[in-house]
Motif scaffolding. Structure first.
Motif, PDB file in Angstrom:
ATOM      1  N   GLY A  53       0.784  -1.222   0.000  1.00 38.31           N
ATOM      2  CA  GLY A  53       0.000   0.000   0.000  1.00 38.31           C
ATOM      3  C   GLY A  53       0.823   1.283   0.000  1.00 38.31           C
ATOM      4  N   ARG A 280      -1.087  -8.970  -1.537  1.00 37.46           N
ATOM      5  CA  ARG A 280       0.199  -9.670  -1.465  1.00 37.46           C
ATOM      6  C   ARG A 280      -0.053 -11.065  -0.892  1.00 37.46           C
ATOM      7  NH1 ARG A 280       2.834  -8.156   2.428  1.00 37.46           N
ATOM      8  NH2 ARG A 280       1.310  -6.792   3.365  1.00 37.46           N
ATOM      9  N   LYS A 285      -3.441 -11.790   5.152  1.00 39.06           N
ATOM     10  CA  LYS A 285      -4.536 -11.599   4.187  1.00 39.06           C
ATOM     11  C   LYS A 285      -5.388 -12.869   4.111  1.00 39.06           C
ATOM     12  CE  LYS A 285      -2.422  -7.710   2.914  1.00 39.06           C
ATOM     13  NZ  LYS A 285      -2.888  -6.375   3.251  1.00 39.06           N
ATOM     14  N   LEU A 381      -5.883  -0.620   1.306  1.00 38.37           N
ATOM     15  CA  LEU A 381      -6.103   0.143   0.074  1.00 38.37           C
ATOM     16  C   LEU A 381      -6.932  -0.658  -0.923  1.00 38.37           C
ATOM     17  CD1 LEU A 381      -2.807   2.056  -0.763  1.00 38.37           C
ATOM     18  CD2 LEU A 381      -4.858   2.868   0.370  1.00 38.37           C
ATOM     19  N   GLU A 385     -10.008   0.773  -2.996  1.00 41.99           N
ATOM     20  CA  GLU A 385     -10.020   0.694  -4.462  1.00 41.99           C
ATOM     21  C   GLU A 385     -11.316   0.046  -4.968  1.00 41.99           C
ATOM     22  OE1 GLU A 385      -5.163   0.154  -4.487  1.00 41.99           O
ATOM     23  OE2 GLU A 385      -6.451  -1.574  -4.905  1.00 41.99           O
TER      24      GLU A 385
HETATM   25  N1  UDP Z   1      -1.524  -4.729  -5.385  1.00 35.66           N
HETATM   26  C1  UDP Z   1      -1.124  -4.683  -6.700  1.00 35.66           C
HETATM   27  N2  UDP Z   1      -0.873  -5.846  -7.351  1.00 35.66           N
HETATM   28  C2  UDP Z   1      -1.023  -7.039  -6.752  1.00 35.66           C
HETATM   29  C3  UDP Z   1      -1.448  -7.091  -5.392  1.00 35.66           C
HETATM   30  C4  UDP Z   1      -1.687  -5.907  -4.741  1.00 35.66           C
HETATM   31  O1  UDP Z   1      -1.009  -3.601  -7.292  1.00 35.66           O
HETATM   32  O2  UDP Z   1      -0.769  -8.072  -7.374  1.00 35.66           O
HETATM   33  C5  UDP Z   1      -1.790  -3.442  -4.717  1.00 35.66           C
HETATM   34  C6  UDP Z   1      -3.225  -3.262  -4.296  1.00 35.66           C
HETATM   35  O3  UDP Z   1      -4.034  -2.927  -5.415  1.00 35.66           O
HETATM   36  C7  UDP Z   1      -3.075  -2.141  -3.277  1.00 35.66           C
HETATM   37  C8  UDP Z   1      -1.740  -2.468  -2.629  1.00 35.66           C
HETATM   38  O4  UDP Z   1      -1.042  -3.332  -3.538  1.00 35.66           O
HETATM   39  O5  UDP Z   1      -2.997  -0.885  -3.931  1.00 35.66           O
HETATM   40  C9  UDP Z   1      -1.923  -3.179  -1.323  1.00 35.66           C
HETATM   41  O6  UDP Z   1      -2.263  -2.264  -0.341  1.00 35.66           O
HETATM   42  P1  UDP Z   1      -3.084  -2.670   0.946  1.00 35.66           P
HETATM   43  O7  UDP Z   1      -3.166  -1.457   1.802  1.00 35.66           O
HETATM   44  O8  UDP Z   1      -4.376  -3.284   0.541  1.00 35.66           O
HETATM   45  O9  UDP Z   1      -2.231  -3.810   1.647  1.00 35.66           O
HETATM   46  P2  UDP Z   1      -0.675  -3.951   2.040  1.00 35.66           P
HETATM   47  O10 UDP Z   1      -0.066  -4.746   0.945  1.00 35.66           O
HETATM   48  O11 UDP Z   1      -0.098  -2.576   2.185  1.00 35.66           O
HETATM   49  O12 UDP Z   1      -0.713  -4.729   3.316  1.00 35.66           O
END
Ligand code: UDP
Length: 468
Positions: A53, A280, A285, A381, A385
């Motif tokens: 994020g 991720r 998750k 995030l 989204e």
């Molecule tokens: N994301 C991405 N591609 C992926 C998996 C996740 O771009 O294959 C992005 C997702 O859309 C978001 C971010 O990574 O914008 C993850 O942010 P989040 O706050 O949900 O979780 P974090 O990874 O920070 O724990």
């Protein structure tokens, strides 16, 4: 430490996207901060330019400040695998979970300090007295006292936290508190995350935002959505359709040309009802729980589930991804045939960050239900989204998600450890399109009112002005 180029992005839409009041407030904070920051630079420092994020937030939003006349820079610290194992341990404990169970003693502190020192040399070359530096999360926190000694104004921003601070959480605080205390201000994504031991006067609550205009969130029509999903190999290419084109942040257009690595019996039929989780490959998750809750729900008979995440190894500060993905694959292998046929695992290509974002955008839009069944979540995030895309969400009643979603209004919250409740909620939304539409419409309004760039950047500019 290395610098990531911040490309200015047309900031005009910030005046209108969240409504006139938010636009006006943003303008006021900008005018005040611009005067005070004359001749100074604003730096953001974190630990990865890709994945997760924080990287998402910085990549998409900093360009707006650059366009609006704030001299904005982004620096990423370098670390070795041992360092990131220690910081992942801290990350897990801040969420209230044990993680790898390893220690956080003098030896770990020594390693942490050594990596901090090696990054400090570069910091000393680039940051000048009077600059404002926003340091994100525990990895670069050790730089805070060093930055202060250089004469910078320093804000530490913590994007993670636990609903209830247990002894595990305290053990991470103890490790990090001396450095956090050195910052002139500390921001948390929600008030429940605030640490005891910090001066309350210095603490602010500042939830993150998404960028409405990024390739991740910009509106795309259904035809293009199908085309992108087909080109990336996420759905079977049975429909003829538009080109798999996406708009880059700099306004140019590009084609989706890389394909996801899929684990599936057969490609997802384009018309199948779809449940999606994008995240991720991280135990918090709970991808295993998502699969079990979905597969064990007898009422879900024709919907498919897709779990999507970045190819492991592409997120440098996340050493546990490969292990989690292996467990997910093993569970998938063990599913009975009829269930396995409806579960798809997608490793999304990461060669091109904006292409990856466009694929996530299409996938979130294609989902009939978007789930984020996290066991802990700083502030998801992915949740914001999907809400912005008017999706019906079923999400874990944990952490920041409890602020993001009003249960039953802008999504449905479930105890993430109750797999039956999770399966039932997903089924209820799949069965009732009018429920899904109502949740989606309320979700979009909530994001517009709270979680867009004018809100987030305006709050930071206000803080810069206060401190500068
Ligand atoms: N994301 C991405 N591609 C992926 C998996 C996740 O771009 O294959 C992005 C997702 O859309 C978001 C971010 O990574 O914008 C993850 O942010 P989040 O706050 O949900 O979780 P974090 O990874 O920070 O724990």
């Amino acid at each position: 430490m290395h610098e990531v180029t911040v490309h200015p992005r047309d900031a005009q839409s910030l005046r209108t996207i969240a409504g006139p009041d938010a636009g006006r407030r943003y303008e006021e904070h900008l005018a005040a901060a611009r005067g005070l920051l004359e001749g100074r630079s604003v730096w953001h420092v974190n630990s990865t330019s890709e994945g997760g994020g924080v990287a998402e937030l910085l990549r998409s939003c900093l360009g707006y400040l650059a366009d609006d006349g704030i001299d904005t820079h982004w620096a990423v610290m370098d670390g070795d695998p041992e360092f990131f194992t220690i910081t992942k341990r801290l990350h897990n404990r801040l969420h209230g979970v044990l993680g790898d169970g390893g220690p956080l003693g003098d030896a770990e502190r020594g390693q942490y300090d050594e990596v901090t020192r090696s990054n400090a040399t570069d910091v000393g070359r680039t940051v000048r007295a009077g600059d404002v530096v926003v340091v994100h999360d525990p990895q670069p926190l050790g730089l805070v006292p060093i930055l202060r000694s250089l004469g910078a104004t320093v804000i530490w921003t913590c994007h993670i936290g636990a609903d209830t601070p247990t002894p595990l959480v305290h053990s991470a605080w103890d490790f990090l508190l001396p450095d956090a205390r050195a910052a002139q201000a500390v921001t948390f994504s929600r008030s429940a995350y605030t640490w005891k031991g910090l001066d309350p006067e210095r603490v602010r609550v500042l939830p993150p935002c998404i960028d409405h205009a990024s390739p991740k969130n910009v509106a795309i029509d259904p035809e293009r959505t199908f085309a992108i999903l087909g080109a990336a190999g996420l759905i079977s290419n049975r429909r003829d359709g538009g080109d798999a084109i996406f708009a880059r942040s700099d306004g140019t257009q590009a084609h989706v040309s890389h394909r996801a690595q899929m684990t599936e019996d057969a490609p997802l039929p384009p018309d199948a009802p779809l449940v999606v989780q994008v995240s991720r490959w991280d135990a918090l998750k709970d991808p295993l729980g998502v699969i079990r809750g979905f597969a064990d729900e007898p009422g879900i008979t024709d919907a498919h589930l897709m779990l999507a995440g970045p190819i492991p190894g592409s997120v440098v500060d996340d050493p546990e991804a490969a292990t989690v993905l292996r467990e997910v694959n093993e569970l998938w292998e063990s599913l009975p045939g009829p269930h396995r046929r409806r579960v798809h695992l997608a490793n999304l290509p990461t060669e091109d960050t904006e292409e990856n974002a466009a694929i996530v955008n299409a996938l979130q839009r294609h989902g009939d239900v978007v789930v984020q069944k996290s066991l802990a979540e700083g502030f998801g995030l992915t949740v914001t989204e999907a809400m912005w895309k008017r999706r019906a969400l079923v999400a874990g009643k944990v952490g920041g998600i409890r602020d993001q979603i009003e249960d039953g209004v802008s999504g449905i919250l479930v105890d993430p450890r109750d797999l039956t409740a999770f399966g039932n909620a997903v089924e209820a939304v799949l069965e009732d399109p009018s429920l899904a539409a109502g949740l989606g419409a309320a979700a979009e309004r909530r994001v517009r009112d709270r979680y867009l760039a004018p809100h987030y950047l305006g709050a930071y500019l206000q803080l810069f002005a206060e401190l500068a």
